[in-house]
Design a protein around this motif. Structure first.
Motif, mmCIF file in Angstrom:
data_model
loop_
_atom_site.group_PDB
_atom_site.id
_atom_site.type_symbol
_atom_site.label_atom_id
_atom_site.label_comp_id
_atom_site.label_asym_id
_atom_site.label_seq_id
_atom_site.Cartn_x
_atom_site.Cartn_y
_atom_site.Cartn_z
ATOM 1 N N GLU A 235 -13.536 -1.659 2.251
ATOM 2 C CA GLU A 235 -12.283 -0.926 2.315
ATOM 3 C C GLU A 235 -11.725 -1.020 3.732
ATOM 4 O OE1 GLU A 235 -11.792 3.070 0.395
ATOM 5 O OE2 GLU A 235 -11.408 3.690 2.468
ATOM 6 N N LEU B 227 0.838 -1.197 0.000
ATOM 7 C CA LEU B 227 0.000 0.000 0.000
ATOM 8 C C LEU B 227 0.876 1.252 0.000
ATOM 9 C CD1 LEU B 227 -2.756 1.376 0.183
ATOM 10 C CD2 LEU B 227 -2.666 1.075 2.669
ATOM 11 N N HIS C 57 -12.243 10.585 1.189
ATOM 12 C CA HIS C 57 -11.093 10.170 1.984
ATOM 13 C C HIS C 57 -11.504 9.485 3.282
ATOM 14 C CE1 HIS C 57 -11.004 13.404 5.134
ATOM 15 N NE2 HIS C 57 -11.583 14.117 4.211
ATOM 16 N N THR D 57 -8.971 3.420 -4.576
ATOM 17 C CA THR D 57 -10.029 3.625 -3.583
ATOM 18 C C THR D 57 -11.424 3.656 -4.208
ATOM 19 O OG1 THR D 57 -9.655 6.014 -3.746
ATOM 20 C CG2 THR D 57 -8.562 4.848 -1.952
ATOM 21 N N TRP E 272 -4.915 4.846 -3.275
ATOM 22 C CA TRP E 272 -5.029 3.394 -3.158
ATOM 23 C C TRP E 272 -5.427 3.022 -1.741
ATOM 24 C CZ3 TRP E 272 -3.739 -0.485 -6.925
ATOM 25 C CH2 TRP E 272 -3.438 0.063 -8.199
ATOM 26 N N ALA E 273 -5.946 1.811 -1.600
ATOM 27 C CA ALA E 273 -6.394 1.345 -0.292
ATOM 28 C C ALA E 273 -6.272 -0.168 -0.236
ATOM 29 C CB ALA E 273 -7.842 1.756 -0.032
ATOM 30 N N ASP F 35 -7.261 3.321 3.663
ATOM 31 C CA ASP F 35 -6.615 3.913 2.494
ATOM 32 C C ASP F 35 -5.202 4.362 2.849
ATOM 33 O OD1 ASP F 35 -6.921 6.251 3.954
ATOM 34 O OD2 ASP F 35 -8.322 7.179 2.549
ATOM 35 N N HIS F 36 -4.488 4.824 1.845
ATOM 36 C CA HIS F 36 -3.087 5.186 2.038
ATOM 37 C C HIS F 36 -2.933 6.290 3.078
ATOM 38 C CE1 HIS F 36 0.697 7.340 1.086
ATOM 39 N NE2 HIS F 36 1.158 6.113 0.866
#
Length: 320
Positions: free
Chosen positions: A51, A20, A121, A41, A27-28, A54-55
């Motif tokens: 999910e 990751l 986000h 994502t 990206w996630a 995420d990053h």
């Protein structure tokens, strides 16, 4: 389909996090019920997949533990971060069916915002009463945060609230906040946010789900004092209604129920309004304002409701 496997089946390891980190923003880590993997994502925008983090979320957790320090250095930090993220994922997966419904409802707005460089986000989250959803988006161009709060049920008439907050939300007040009708198309909501906040189109009728209101001239629906006077003259059992093919309201029997007309006001409701509004002009202005809470186009009702309502939503999530 949303994952239904047991929460204990999720295990994030250091290799997942290294991958990751290498992919970077946008990206996630995802879970499809079988495997943990990295993906863009937007794959999770509509609740089709879980999910994990995420990053940006991973970076925040890593930096938090690195800031506090670990006696054994980076290796111990990695072990701690893996344990934290795995634990959080297992807890959230237990609530996943509800979260998946929320993501399905907010997904069209997320999709509409993406071409503007505005990206989700956080996963959507419910408020305290469980009837409203808030989704946060990062406006890349300015670093500000846009939040969309909407009722859980697609057929609710409670409006959507849009809030834009500065780059440091913990230390600043919202710079812009407005409500728009619940059935405002996602494209119009996205355009409003991308513009950085404009006066809301409270009396605009949108014909299609992809209408934005910008830069085309929206169609405005206005109730005139003459319309209210005519309704008063017709008397009980009559109502003021709107048909998308007309350029002004029409008066018909109040019990007409063929879905071709939008009911604006019945004679009885008009009489009730007269106790709070002094004359026909004031009643007409009030009805014009509140028309923004309804969708005057049958075409738009189908387009936006089908796009925003989870397919298997039931009556346990009643509108506020």
């Amino acid at each position: 389909m949303a994952p239904t496997m047991a929460a204990d089946d999720i295990t994030v390891d250091a290799a997942h996090l290294r991958g990751l980190a290498a992919y970077g923003p946008g990206w996630a880590l995802m879970w499809d019920g079988h495997d943990v993997f990295a993906a863009p994502t937007h794959l999770a925008d509509h609740g089709d997949i879980f999910e994990i983090i995420d990053h940006a979320g991973y970076t925040a957790i890593h930096d938090q533990h690195a800031w506090h320090g670990q006696p054994d250095g980076p290796a111990a930090i990695a072990v701690t971060v893996v344990a934290v993220i795995t634990g959080q994922a297992r807890i959230r997966l237990r609530q996943w069916p509800h979260t998946a419904h929320m993501m399905a409802a907010t997904g069209p707005y997320t999709t509409a915002l993406r071409p503007y460089g505005i990206h989700r986000h956080q996963a959507s989250r419910p408020d305290a009463d469980g009837r409203h959803i808030t989704t946060d988006y990062r406006i890349t161009r300015t670093g500000a945060t846009a939040s969309i709060t909407m009722p859980y049920a697609a057929d609710s008439t409670v409006p959507i609230t849009i809030t834009i907050t500065g780059p440091h939300p913990a230390h600043s007040v919202p710079t812009y906040t407005v409500t728009v009708p619940r059935q405002t198309p996602p494209a119009a909501v996205a355009a409003l946010i991308a513009a950085g906040g404009l006066p809301p189109h409270t009396t605009t009728g949108y014909r299609h789900a992809h209408d934005t209101g910008f830069p085309e001239t929206p169609r405005y629906i206005t109730v005139e004092p003459a319309d209210v006077r005519a309704l008063a003259a017709h008397g009980p059992d009559w109502a003021l209604m709107w048909h998308d093919d007309h350029t002004q309201p029409v008066i018909t029997r109040h019990d007409r129920d063929d879905d071709a007309l939008l009911e604006i006001c019945t004679h009885e409701h008009m009489i009730n309004l007269s106790s709070h509004h002094p004359d026909y002009d004031a009643i007409a202005a009030y009805l014009t304002d509140t028309l923004g809470d309804f969708d005057p186009s049958q075409d738009n009702t189908t387009a936006t409701t089908d796009a925003t309502r989870p397919a298997d939503m039931n009556d346990t999530h009643a509108p506020a």
